[in-house]
Design a protein around this motif. Sequence first.
Motif, PDB file in Angstrom:
ATOM      1  N   LYS A 124      38.561  47.983  36.985  1.00 28.09           N
ATOM      2  CA  LYS A 124      38.318  46.849  37.882  1.00 28.09           C
ATOM      3  C   LYS A 124      39.471  46.670  38.864  1.00 28.09           C
ATOM      4  CE  LYS A 124      37.532  41.889  38.053  1.00 28.09           C
ATOM      5  NZ  LYS A 124      37.246  40.674  37.279  1.00 28.09           N
ATOM      6  N   CYS A 125      40.681  46.694  38.353  1.00 24.34           N
ATOM      7  CA  CYS A 125      41.840  46.381  39.195  1.00 24.34           C
ATOM      8  C   CYS A 125      42.210  47.506  40.152  1.00 24.34           C
ATOM      9  CB  CYS A 125      43.019  45.958  38.331  1.00 24.34           C
ATOM     10  SG  CYS A 125      42.714  44.362  37.518  1.00 24.34           S
ATOM     11  N   ALA A 128      41.173  46.673  43.456  1.00 24.66           N
ATOM     12  CA  ALA A 128      41.801  45.526  44.116  1.00 24.66           C
ATOM     13  C   ALA A 128      42.558  45.914  45.383  1.00 24.66           C
ATOM     14  CB  ALA A 128      42.747  44.804  43.151  1.00 24.66           C
ATOM     15  N   SER A 141      48.778  44.261  44.719  1.00 23.45           N
ATOM     16  CA  SER A 141      47.414  43.762  44.487  1.00 23.45           C
ATOM     17  C   SER A 141      46.874  44.207  43.135  1.00 23.45           C
ATOM     18  CB  SER A 141      46.474  44.245  45.595  1.00 23.45           C
ATOM     19  OG  SER A 141      46.821  43.692  46.819  1.00 23.45           O
ATOM     20  N   CYS A 145      46.192  41.741  39.848  1.00 22.72           N
ATOM     21  CA  CYS A 145      44.865  41.763  39.243  1.00 22.72           C
ATOM     22  C   CYS A 145      44.982  42.050  37.746  1.00 22.72           C
ATOM     23  CB  CYS A 145      43.990  42.818  39.929  1.00 22.72           C
ATOM     24  SG  CYS A 145      42.363  43.041  39.167  1.00 22.72           S
ATOM     25  N   SER A 148      46.364  39.077  35.742  1.00 21.98           N
ATOM     26  CA  SER A 148      45.343  38.043  35.571  1.00 21.98           C
ATOM     27  C   SER A 148      44.290  38.459  34.546  1.00 21.98           C
ATOM     28  CB  SER A 148      44.693  37.760  36.925  1.00 21.98           C
ATOM     29  OG  SER A 148      43.639  36.850  36.780  1.00 21.98           O
ATOM     30  N   GLU A 149      43.792  39.668  34.671  1.00 21.34           N
ATOM     31  CA  GLU A 149      42.752  40.156  33.763  1.00 21.34           C
ATOM     32  C   GLU A 149      43.267  40.273  32.330  1.00 21.34           C
ATOM     33  OE1 GLU A 149      39.446  40.772  34.411  1.00 21.34           O
ATOM     34  OE2 GLU A 149      39.868  39.873  36.367  1.00 21.34           O
TER      35      GLU A 149
END
Length: 162
Positions: A124-125, A128, A141, A145, A148-149
């Motif tokens: 996912k990241c 980013a 970035s 990410c 946070s995840e």
Amino acid sequence: MMKQQKQQTWLSTLLLLACAGAWLSLVHAEEEEEAASMTLNEVVELVEPFGQGCDPKPERGDIEEMVLNKEDASHESKCFRRCMLQQFEVMPEGKTEFNEWKTLDMMNMMFSDKQSDSKLIVNKCNRAGSGQSDECEVAHSISMCMLSEMRDAGYKIPDVKE
């Protein structure tokens, strides 16, 4: 000797921080209190040597921003993160994403019980930074990410005392 081992553990954690943008804990339950009690100054002193070969060479404030994972970090701080990622071959020069295998290997070494979460987070990241060409911005970035995840997924991420 025990203090040196704990500092090495923290340094490994910090290197993954640069690679993953998160404070990760390699420590066992009895070591968590020690790790969480490291000060900003102690962590900066452990990381400073990695800035020697970076261009631009980071100032102390840039290193502090990276260590504290400041969302609105200076470009120099973001470049220091990128430099560390390159040193540890997590984000090779000229790339705009983390090396999935290297990043997962580091995360799984520390969080073997979260392997499926780690793979989802990295995948996912890594997106980013898409659309950005500045490697410093991409490194930041993706790192933010991942931080946070990982927090959302329940990874134990100790804070640094300022």
